[in-house]
Design a protein around this motif. Structure first.
Motif, PDB file in Angstrom:
ATOM      1  N   ALA A  78       0.832  -1.206   0.000  1.00 53.48           N
ATOM      2  CA  ALA A  78       0.000   0.000   0.000  1.00 53.48           C
ATOM      3  C   ALA A  78       0.872   1.264   0.000  1.00 53.48           C
ATOM      4  CB  ALA A  78      -0.950  -0.009   1.194  1.00 53.48           C
ATOM      5  N   TYR A  79       1.939   1.267   0.798  1.00 52.90           N
ATOM      6  CA  TYR A  79       2.845   2.414   0.794  1.00 52.90           C
ATOM      7  C   TYR A  79       3.495   2.595  -0.574  1.00 52.90           C
ATOM      8  CZ  TYR A  79       2.833   3.904   5.697  1.00 52.90           C
ATOM      9  OH  TYR A  79       2.480   4.432   6.907  1.00 52.90           O
ATOM     10  N   LEU A  80       3.825   1.503  -1.237  1.00 55.20           N
ATOM     11  CA  LEU A  80       4.414   1.602  -2.571  1.00 55.20           C
ATOM     12  C   LEU A  80       3.419   2.199  -3.564  1.00 55.20           C
ATOM     13  CD1 LEU A  80       6.429  -1.737  -2.725  1.00 55.20           C
ATOM     14  CD2 LEU A  80       7.351   0.596  -2.518  1.00 55.20           C
ATOM     15  N   ARG A  81       2.149   1.832  -3.438  1.00 47.02           N
ATOM     16  CA  ARG A  81       1.109   2.428  -4.295  1.00 47.02           C
ATOM     17  C   ARG A  81       0.969   3.921  -4.013  1.00 47.02           C
ATOM     18  NH1 ARG A  81      -3.915  -0.870  -2.978  1.00 47.02           N
ATOM     19  NH2 ARG A  81      -4.904   1.001  -3.781  1.00 47.02           N
ATOM     20  N   LEU A  82       0.974   4.284  -2.730  1.00 46.80           N
ATOM     21  CA  LEU A  82       0.881   5.696  -2.368  1.00 46.80           C
ATOM     22  C   LEU A  82       2.107   6.447  -2.878  1.00 46.80           C
ATOM     23  CD1 LEU A  82      -0.368   8.125  -0.942  1.00 46.80           C
ATOM     24  CD2 LEU A  82       0.614   7.265   1.205  1.00 46.80           C
ATOM     25  N   ALA A  83       3.290   5.871  -2.727  1.00 52.05           N
ATOM     26  CA  ALA A  83       4.521   6.518  -3.201  1.00 52.05           C
ATOM     27  C   ALA A  83       4.468   6.752  -4.704  1.00 52.05           C
ATOM     28  CB  ALA A  83       5.741   5.679  -2.826  1.00 52.05           C
ATOM     29  N   ALA A  84       3.960   5.775  -5.442  1.00 50.95           N
ATOM     30  CA  ALA A  84       3.846   5.926  -6.899  1.00 50.95           C
ATOM     31  C   ALA A  84       2.897   7.069  -7.252  1.00 50.95           C
ATOM     32  CB  ALA A  84       3.376   4.622  -7.527  1.00 50.95           C
ATOM     33  N   SER A  85       1.850   7.222  -6.488  1.00 49.19           N
ATOM     34  CA  SER A  85       0.902   8.301  -6.746  1.00 49.19           C
ATOM     35  C   SER A  85       1.510   9.663  -6.432  1.00 49.19           C
ATOM     36  CB  SER A  85      -0.373   8.098  -5.924  1.00 49.19           C
ATOM     37  OG  SER A  85      -1.254   9.179  -6.126  1.00 49.19           O
ATOM     38  N   VAL A  86       2.082   9.816  -5.241  1.00 49.91           N
ATOM     39  CA  VAL A  86       2.618  11.130  -4.865  1.00 49.91           C
ATOM     40  C   VAL A  86       3.892  11.480  -5.636  1.00 49.91           C
ATOM     41  CG1 VAL A  86       1.488  11.182  -2.601  1.00 49.91           C
ATOM     42  CG2 VAL A  86       3.823  10.264  -2.802  1.00 49.91           C
ATOM     43  N   ALA A  87       4.543  10.487  -6.232  1.00 49.41           N
ATOM     44  CA  ALA A  87       5.723  10.765  -7.057  1.00 49.41           C
ATOM     45  C   ALA A  87       5.350  11.581  -8.298  1.00 49.41           C
ATOM     46  CB  ALA A  87       6.404   9.459  -7.474  1.00 49.41           C
ATOM     47  N   LYS A  88       4.094  11.527  -8.686  1.00 47.05           N
ATOM     48  CA  LYS A  88       3.617  12.290  -9.849  1.00 47.05           C
ATOM     49  C   LYS A  88       3.295  13.741  -9.491  1.00 47.05           C
ATOM     50  CE  LYS A  88       1.668   8.079 -11.740  1.00 47.05           C
ATOM     51  NZ  LYS A  88       0.419   7.317 -11.882  1.00 47.05           N
ATOM     52  N   ALA A  89       3.291  14.070  -8.210  1.00 52.71           N
ATOM     53  CA  ALA A  89       2.950  15.423  -7.764  1.00 52.71           C
ATOM     54  C   ALA A  89       4.045  16.409  -8.154  1.00 52.71           C
ATOM     55  CB  ALA A  89       2.736  15.448  -6.256  1.00 52.71           C
ATOM     56  N   ARG A  90       3.609  17.601  -8.541  1.00 55.62           N
ATOM     57  CA  ARG A  90       4.564  18.657  -8.900  1.00 55.62           C
ATOM     58  C   ARG A  90       4.487  19.853  -7.955  1.00 55.62           C
ATOM     59  NH1 ARG A  90       7.055  15.300 -10.352  1.00 55.62           N
ATOM     60  NH2 ARG A  90       6.879  14.241 -12.325  1.00 55.62           N
ATOM     61  N   THR A  91       3.414  19.921  -7.176  1.00 50.70           N
ATOM     62  CA  THR A  91       3.226  21.052  -6.262  1.00 50.70           C
ATOM     63  C   THR A  91       2.770  20.520  -4.903  1.00 50.70           C
ATOM     64  OG1 THR A  91       0.880  21.314  -6.799  1.00 50.70           O
ATOM     65  CG2 THR A  91       2.478  22.539  -8.179  1.00 50.70           C
ATOM     66  N   PRO A  92       2.891  21.333  -3.863  1.00 45.88           N
ATOM     67  CA  PRO A  92       2.369  20.918  -2.560  1.00 45.88           C
ATOM     68  C   PRO A  92       0.870  20.602  -2.609  1.00 45.88           C
ATOM     69  CG  PRO A  92       3.857  22.762  -2.274  1.00 45.88           C
ATOM     70  CD  PRO A  92       3.661  22.591  -3.755  1.00 45.88           C
ATOM     71  N   TYR A 126      -2.384  12.459  -1.837  1.00 49.23           N
ATOM     72  CA  TYR A 126      -2.304  11.760  -0.558  1.00 49.23           C
ATOM     73  C   TYR A 126      -3.706  11.586   0.050  1.00 49.23           C
ATOM     74  CZ  TYR A 126      -0.396  10.389   3.977  1.00 49.23           C
ATOM     75  OH  TYR A 126      -0.076   9.688   5.126  1.00 49.23           O
ATOM     76  N   VAL A 127      -4.460  12.667   0.090  1.00 50.82           N
ATOM     77  CA  VAL A 127      -5.805  12.623   0.691  1.00 50.82           C
ATOM     78  C   VAL A 127      -6.712  11.691  -0.103  1.00 50.82           C
ATOM     79  CG1 VAL A 127      -7.885  13.987   1.180  1.00 50.82           C
ATOM     80  CG2 VAL A 127      -5.621  14.879   1.806  1.00 50.82           C
ATOM     81  N   ARG A 128      -6.671  11.797  -1.419  1.00 50.29           N
ATOM     82  CA  ARG A 128      -7.523  10.921  -2.236  1.00 50.29           C
ATOM     83  C   ARG A 128      -7.182   9.449  -2.021  1.00 50.29           C
ATOM     84  NH1 ARG A 128      -6.659  14.871  -6.831  1.00 50.29           N
ATOM     85  NH2 ARG A 128      -8.386  16.318  -6.566  1.00 50.29           N
TER      86      ARG A 128
END
Length: 185
Positions: free
Chosen positions: A69-83, A90-92
């Motif tokens: 689950a953390y790896l899935r979350l990391a993959a998602s937030v790795a696409k973030a470009r702004t705070p 993260y919230v979603r």
């Protein structure tokens, strides 16, 4: 003479992967508190003793589910470009995967040093937060504090919202509020 039909529980293919998949689904449906190795074994069609070849005990299985689950979350937030984008992703994730998020946040940080895969997965999420929220902060102690503030804000906001305590009309409003709070760091 007719051949005997193969047993469904005999020589399972990739038992570890199938057990993780089943455990993840069961946690998502019912929470991690009542998950048992027997229940997972039944789901994948093996004797529960077979799972001990892959997971020392129930907590090891839960750690493995949390790692994924953390790896899935990391993959998602790795696409973030702004705070704001990091906060939204993260919230979603947390709200779309409430039971998995509860499992993830239940893993004691003090014991992670004994579980390198879990520790590495958690650090991937933290590294992405460092990239987004602390890129202009020079002191490592100040960067650590900034990211800790982000996580305290996110965890607290998500927990209060999920419990119905936080007065936010929608997930979108929650994300906006948490983004505003994290922008002041």
């Amino acid at each position: 003479m007719t051949a005997k039909p193969r047993r469904a529980t005999y020589r399972h293919g990739n038992l570890r992967a199938d057990a993780l998949k089943a455990a993840t689904r069961l946690v998502a449906e019912h929470g991690h508190e009542r998950l048992s190795l027997r229940e997972v074994a039944e789901e994948v069609g093996v004797a529960h003793r077979s799972l001990y070849n892959h997971f020392v005990h129930r907590e090891a299985l839960l750690d493995a589910v949390a790692t994924e689950a953390y790896l899935r979350l990391a993959a998602s937030v790795a696409k973030a470009r702004t705070p704001e984008d990091y906060t939204a992703r993260y919230v979603r994730f947390a709200l779309a995967n409430r039971a998995l998020y509860a499992l993830m946040t239940s893993r004691p940080h003090a014991t992670m040093k004994h579980n390198p895969p879990l520790q590495s997965a958690v650090h991937k999420v933290i590294s992405e937060a460092m990239r987004i929220f602390a890129r202009d902060i020079e002191s490592s102690a100040a960067r650590r504090r900034a990211v800790m503030k982000v996580y305290i804000t996110l965890y607290g906001g998500i927990s209060l919202y999920a419990a119905g305590v936080l007065d936010q009309p929608s997930e979108k409003a929650l994300i906006a509020e948490l983004s505003a709070m994290n922008a002041k760091l």
